[in-house]
Design an enzyme around this catalytic site. Structure first.
Site, PDB file in Angstrom:
ATOM      1  N   GLN A  73       9.988 -37.588 -44.417  1.00  0.00           N
ATOM      2  CA  GLN A  73       9.950 -37.111 -43.023  1.00  0.00           C
ATOM      3  C   GLN A  73       9.101 -35.841 -42.908  1.00  0.00           C
ATOM      4  O   GLN A  73       9.422 -34.939 -42.128  1.00  0.00           O
ATOM      5  CB  GLN A  73      11.364 -36.865 -42.506  1.00  0.00           C
ATOM      6  N   SER A  74       8.038 -35.756 -43.672  1.00  0.00           N
ATOM      7  CA  SER A  74       7.227 -34.537 -43.697  1.00  0.00           C
ATOM      8  C   SER A  74       6.531 -34.256 -42.363  1.00  0.00           C
ATOM      9  O   SER A  74       5.786 -35.087 -41.845  1.00  0.00           O
ATOM     10  CB  SER A  74       6.173 -34.677 -44.797  1.00  0.00           C
ATOM     11  N   ASN A  75       6.771 -33.051 -41.839  1.00  0.00           N
ATOM     12  CA  ASN A  75       6.046 -32.600 -40.649  1.00  0.00           C
ATOM     13  C   ASN A  75       4.606 -32.263 -41.003  1.00  0.00           C
ATOM     14  O   ASN A  75       3.690 -32.444 -40.213  1.00  0.00           O
ATOM     15  CB  ASN A  75       6.707 -31.344 -40.067  1.00  0.00           C
TER      16      ASN A  75
END
Ligand code: PLP
Length: 349
Positions: A73-75
């Site tokens: 879920q890397s921004n």
């Protein structure tokens, strides 16, 4: 101080706002917020500032493929993928995450492969949905294989005759940290112009790969900020993060020829809020997300800002921050993770 090339595309300056209802609820301490969740570029966040410098560097080196790595879920990966689309780069993301294996269907697991169509992983959601919308290619890696897979991917792209550019984890190198050096300048200008009407005693924000922290710490030093810059750890223990940030701050100072060397003792971090580890939302994060939502109509995220806000709230409650102090919570973004399946049921419970 050396000039570093930059492309301006972030929505700057980000606003500073007072949070009257939350401040009152917490008993008088004055809490302001700096809205880096509204930096533009695919729902905003702190990586936009870093990417203004990283994209400029990639262009100057004639790269045509951006490669970076992150959690599922890397921004950082979401914003990098958006920047790649905007500036005409291909984008390859090396993603890792707990549970990736278990989410894969049995059929896929037997492939034992790195490049897996994410559509087979249950429904993509949150940032994982968005990176695909921006057209990024995904390469899956076990967490302990990340560096190797990153290098392999880089070589493979070179062999195809393309020009890859490696953006480090979190965009945290001296080039990326420039984004928050100039972010600190922006805040100082806002204080001088009364866009931030009170002088903050503390700046509080989530710290992980360290680029945000390094930029702010170096900026505070160079521009004579009188308050304190406190990172709340979201990932690793205090000594690890202090060491990492001190090194990166020193490297960034060297990079711009501002010559000051930072020791870990000059870097303020609080590692008491790691809970059950990176990306695991517990009661404190949930409460912080609900308080910001219900008193101020502001969205925090489960991984970073929820954790940092929970730390700040705890430090107010036990009197570390006192009622006469002014706090600036630097919102670093991350909101799309609220829509990740793994957090959806917990955030309301
Ligand atoms: C990446 C990220 C951080 C951490 O910033 P670092 O520069 O990696 O320390 C904080 N908040 C959000 C929302 C992020 O995406």
């Amino acid at each position: 101080m050396r000039e570093i090339s930059r492309i301006h595309f972030a929505h700057l300056p980000t606003r500073v706002e007072f949070l009257p209802r939350l401040s009152k609820h917490l008993g008088g301490v004055k809490i302001y917020i700096k809205r880096d969740d509204q930096t533009g570029l695919a729902l905003g966040g702190n990586k936009t500032r870093k990417l203004e410098y990283l994209i400029a560097d990639a262009q100057s080196k004639n790269a045509n493929v951006l490669i970076t790595a992150g959690a599922i879920q890397s921004n950082h990966c979401r914003q990098t993928a958006a920047a790649a689309a905007k500036f005409g780069f291909e984008c390859i993301l090396v993603l890792t995450g707990e549970g990736i294996k278990t989410k894969m269907s049995a059929e896929i697991q037997t492939l034992g492969e790195k490049t897996i169509d994410p559509k087979v992983l249950s429904l993509p959601n949150g940032n994982l949905l968005l990176v695909q919308l921006f057209g990024a290619k995904i390469v899956w890696a076990e967490a302990n294989q990340r560096e190797t897979v990153l290098q392999e991917t880089f070589s493979l792209v070179e062999k195809q005759g393309k020009h890859p550019y490696l953006i480090p984890f979190g965009g945290s190198n001296p080039i990326g940290a420039m984004g928050y050096l100039t972010g600190m300048r922006e805040l100082m200008d806002q204080i001088e112009a009364s866009a931030m009407p009170e002088y903050p005693n503390w700046i509080v924000f989530p710290s992980a790969s360290g680029g945000t922290h390094a930029g702010l710490a170096l900026g505070a030093h160079l521009f004579g900020f009188q308050g304190k810059v406190l990172g709340i750890n979201v990932d690793e223990p205090e000594d690890v993060l202090k060491d990492r940030v001190a090194k990166l701050t020193t490297m960034t100072a060297e990079f711009i020829e501002a010559g000051h060397s930072f020791t870990p003792n000059e870097i303020l971090v609080n590692g008491h809020y790691l809970g059950k580890g990176y990306g695991v939302m517990g009661e404190p994060e949930k409460e912080a997300i609900q308080l910001f939502a219900r008193f101020e109509g502001i969205l925090l995220d489960p991984v970073y800002t929820g954790r940092a806000a929970a730390g700040m709230i705890d430090l107010v409650r036990y009197g570390f921050f006192t009622a006469d102090q002014v706090l600036l919570f630097w919102h670093t973004g991350g909101t799309p993770a609220l829509f990740a399946q793994r957090y959806q049921s917990d955030v309301l419970s």
